[in-house]
Design an enzyme around this catalytic site. Structure first.
Site, mmCIF file in Angstrom:
data_model
loop_
_atom_site.group_PDB
_atom_site.id
_atom_site.type_symbol
_atom_site.label_atom_id
_atom_site.label_comp_id
_atom_site.label_asym_id
_atom_site.label_seq_id
_atom_site.Cartn_x
_atom_site.Cartn_y
_atom_site.Cartn_z
ATOM 1 N N ARG A 162 29.370 -41.875 14.522
ATOM 2 C CA ARG A 162 28.310 -41.736 15.535
ATOM 3 C C ARG A 162 28.691 -42.502 16.808
ATOM 4 O O ARG A 162 28.447 -42.046 17.917
ATOM 5 C CB ARG A 162 26.985 -42.247 14.970
ATOM 6 C CG ARG A 162 26.397 -41.319 13.923
ATOM 7 C CD ARG A 162 24.969 -41.665 13.585
ATOM 8 N NE ARG A 162 24.850 -42.769 12.665
ATOM 9 C CZ ARG A 162 24.533 -42.647 11.370
ATOM 10 N NH1 ARG A 162 24.341 -41.455 10.837
ATOM 11 N NH2 ARG A 162 24.416 -43.703 10.610
ATOM 12 N N PHE A 222 23.161 -30.013 10.499
ATOM 13 C CA PHE A 222 22.858 -30.869 9.340
ATOM 14 C C PHE A 222 22.473 -32.258 9.890
ATOM 15 O O PHE A 222 23.015 -33.278 9.489
ATOM 16 C CB PHE A 222 24.056 -30.961 8.385
ATOM 17 C CG PHE A 222 24.602 -29.617 7.968
ATOM 18 C CD1 PHE A 222 24.041 -28.939 6.890
ATOM 19 C CD2 PHE A 222 25.653 -29.022 8.656
ATOM 20 C CE1 PHE A 222 24.534 -27.692 6.510
ATOM 21 C CE2 PHE A 222 26.146 -27.783 8.282
ATOM 22 C CZ PHE A 222 25.595 -27.115 7.199
ATOM 23 N N ASP A 228 18.525 -28.647 11.267
ATOM 24 C CA ASP A 228 18.449 -29.043 9.852
ATOM 25 C C ASP A 228 17.452 -28.117 9.170
ATOM 26 O O ASP A 228 16.483 -27.668 9.784
ATOM 27 C CB ASP A 228 17.995 -30.500 9.715
ATOM 28 C CG ASP A 228 18.365 -31.090 8.361
ATOM 29 O OD1 ASP A 228 19.310 -31.896 8.282
ATOM 30 O OD2 ASP A 228 17.705 -30.714 7.351
ATOM 31 N N CYS A 288 31.572 -34.816 2.474
ATOM 32 C CA CYS A 288 31.291 -35.997 1.638
ATOM 33 C C CYS A 288 31.408 -35.647 0.160
ATOM 34 O O CYS A 288 30.905 -36.363 -0.698
ATOM 35 C CB CYS A 288 29.916 -36.585 1.972
ATOM 36 S SG CYS A 288 28.577 -35.425 1.717
HETATM 37 N N1 SAH Z 1 24.453 -36.274 9.825
HETATM 38 C C1 SAH Z 1 23.295 -36.860 9.204
HETATM 39 C C2 SAH Z 1 23.308 -36.786 7.709
HETATM 40 C C3 SAH Z 1 23.404 -35.385 7.142
HETATM 41 S S1 SAH Z 1 22.840 -35.244 5.498
HETATM 42 C C4 SAH Z 1 23.135 -38.295 9.722
HETATM 43 O O1 SAH Z 1 24.021 -38.793 10.450
HETATM 44 O O2 SAH Z 1 22.137 -38.931 9.392
HETATM 45 C C5 SAH Z 1 22.821 -33.532 5.281
HETATM 46 C C6 SAH Z 1 21.617 -32.820 5.896
HETATM 47 O O3 SAH Z 1 21.824 -31.425 5.734
HETATM 48 C C7 SAH Z 1 20.270 -33.109 5.247
HETATM 49 O O4 SAH Z 1 19.374 -33.561 6.222
HETATM 50 C C8 SAH Z 1 19.786 -31.752 4.695
HETATM 51 O O5 SAH Z 1 18.399 -31.562 4.869
HETATM 52 C C9 SAH Z 1 20.557 -30.799 5.547
HETATM 53 N N2 SAH Z 1 20.835 -29.468 4.996
HETATM 54 C C10 SAH Z 1 21.181 -29.132 3.731
HETATM 55 N N3 SAH Z 1 21.462 -27.820 3.656
HETATM 56 C C11 SAH Z 1 21.273 -27.317 4.906
HETATM 57 C C12 SAH Z 1 21.418 -26.015 5.479
HETATM 58 N N4 SAH Z 1 21.821 -24.972 4.737
HETATM 59 N N5 SAH Z 1 21.178 -25.868 6.792
HETATM 60 C C13 SAH Z 1 20.795 -26.907 7.558
HETATM 61 N N6 SAH Z 1 20.641 -28.159 7.062
HETATM 62 C C14 SAH Z 1 20.876 -28.355 5.755
#
Ligand code: SAH
Length: 392
Positions: free
Chosen positions: A211, A227, A249, A336
């Protein structure tokens, strides 16, 4: 006090001598059925010499080892492990830091405490027990945690429910103290973290370094954060002067949290939040709109059995992003999944680039930050990998 001793088949003690923290059931000479799941055990070589102390898991991983010696897993033991964990975070400048008061204190095998995660959010420690044995000792662990913290931890919240076998009678809740309203900061940016309703412990602390990197690259740029969860990357890009950020998301709660965090930092006028499937968004968006795209999906391959499907998922989103990003664009792409190693991930991004048919070069590799340490004897602990690529 004594613990039951599990003898290893002759020759199978090598992994223990090499300090690998797991004992697989096939390495044990017998006696597995007599031990209750969650019990502390000693592990001995075939001659009966005790080599290590651990907790009985009862599955194909029979035992997770906490120490490579014969000892008792009492409060003094955990106090000493937690003290070592605090020392590392102090060294990293994460304790007494006015810009960042959220960090990981205990990272399982990387802190010689397999089965335990502890994240610190200001005065609250959020604990996740991945192992029934650790879970059984949670009250003692919470006491030791507070005692090791020099007064900085006032509350301990246990959030193990989603991680333990379903038949386990369990409720999440405070083991010590109660809810404390507190402002949380990462690199000077404000975040509201909801460890009770949020995902994992409430915030993805493992992306702190990435970040920060994005923040330095964002000035004047159009940024798409897919995401997004509660907007860690979005707020960072906005703080770096992004022209506009779109966060995507599929979780309504995550999008609501993202909007709140953007607002908390005063950037709402340059931000749009979209609650939808990221794959659909990537497929439907016009080419050339974004200069920077972040792809930080959940683990698409949680187990080896899902690896093939997971890899196709990574390829799809990377191909769509590489195809549509503006010329000279930067793609921050992550995985991850423990079942997908760094080389395989890079090959998948390469396959995606081939499909997209554009020149792509790697500028930077990301991994988890130093408060998520990896035991050198347990390379499986290096779960987070990321690439920054430039697309022409
Ligand atoms: N980048 C974020 C963490 C991501 S965690 C940070 O820095 O805090 C992964 C995220 O993907 C979750 O919030 C989950 O709700 C979302 N997610 C899961 N499947 C998804 C999809 N098909 N489309 C969009 N978001 C999704």
């Amino acid at each position: 006090m004594t613990y039951p001793t599990l003898k290893l088949i002759k020759g199978r003690e090598d992994a223990v001598i090499r300090r690998h923290p797991w004992i697989f059931s096939g390495a044990v000479a017998g006696g597995l059925k007599e031990i209750a799941v969650g019990s502390p055990v000693w592990v001995a070589d075939n001659s009966g010499k005790v080599l290590a102390t651990g907790l009985f898991e009862g599955g194909s991983i029979a035992v997770k080892l906490l120490a490579f010696e014969k000892l008792i897993l009492d409060k003094a033991f955990f106090l000493s492990r937690f003290t070592q964990a605090w020392e590392l975070r102090k060294l990293l400048g994460l304790t007494d830091n006015k810009d960042t008061n959220a960090f990981r204190l205990v990272h399982s095998e990387g802190d010689q405490l397999p089965g335990l995660i502890v994240d610190i959010y200001g005065q609250t420690a959020v604990m996740q027990c991945h192992s029934p044995g650790i879970y059984r000792m949670r009250e003692m662990l919470a006491d030791a945690l507070v005692a090791s913290s020099n007064g900085s931890v006032k509350a301990v919240y246990d959030k193990s429910r989603e991680l333990l076998p379903l038949d386990y009678d369990h409720h999440d809740g405070y083991l010590i103290g109660s809810h404390e309203e507190q402002e949380l900061f990462e690199q000077g940016l404000k975040f509201e973290v909801d460890w009770i309703e949020g995902q994992k412990t409430g915030f993805f602390l493992d992306q702190r370094d990435a970040r920060f990197h994005l923040r330095a690259m964002s000035a004047g740029r159009m940024v798409l954060n897919t995401f997004s969860y509660t907007g860690g990357f979005s707020v960072s890009a906005l703080a770096g002067g992004a022209a506009e950020v779109v966060s995507v998301d599929s979780s309504r709660k995550a999008i609501a949290g993202c909007e709140k965090n953007v607002l908390l930092n005063g950037f709402a006028y340059r931000h749009e939040a979209v609650c939808t499937d990221a794959k659909k968004y990537l497929e439907a968006m016009p080419s050339g709109r974004f200069d920077i795209i972040v792809l930080d999906p959940p683990a698409f391959a949680k187990h080896h059995s899902q690896r093939h499907k997971g890899l196709l998922g990574y390829k799809f989103i990377n191909q769509a992003a590489i195809k549509k990003i503006a010329s000279g664009g930067l793609l921050y792409t992550f995985s991850c999944s423990q079942a997908v190693d760094r080389q395989v991930f890079q090959s998948i991004v390469m396959a995606a680039a081939i499909e997209a048919g554009r020149p792509v070069s790697i500028l930077h590799h990301f991994s988890q930050p130093a408060d998520h340490p990896v035991s050198i004897y347990h390379p499986e602990g290096a779960y987070l990998k990321g690439l920054l690529v430039r697309v022409l």
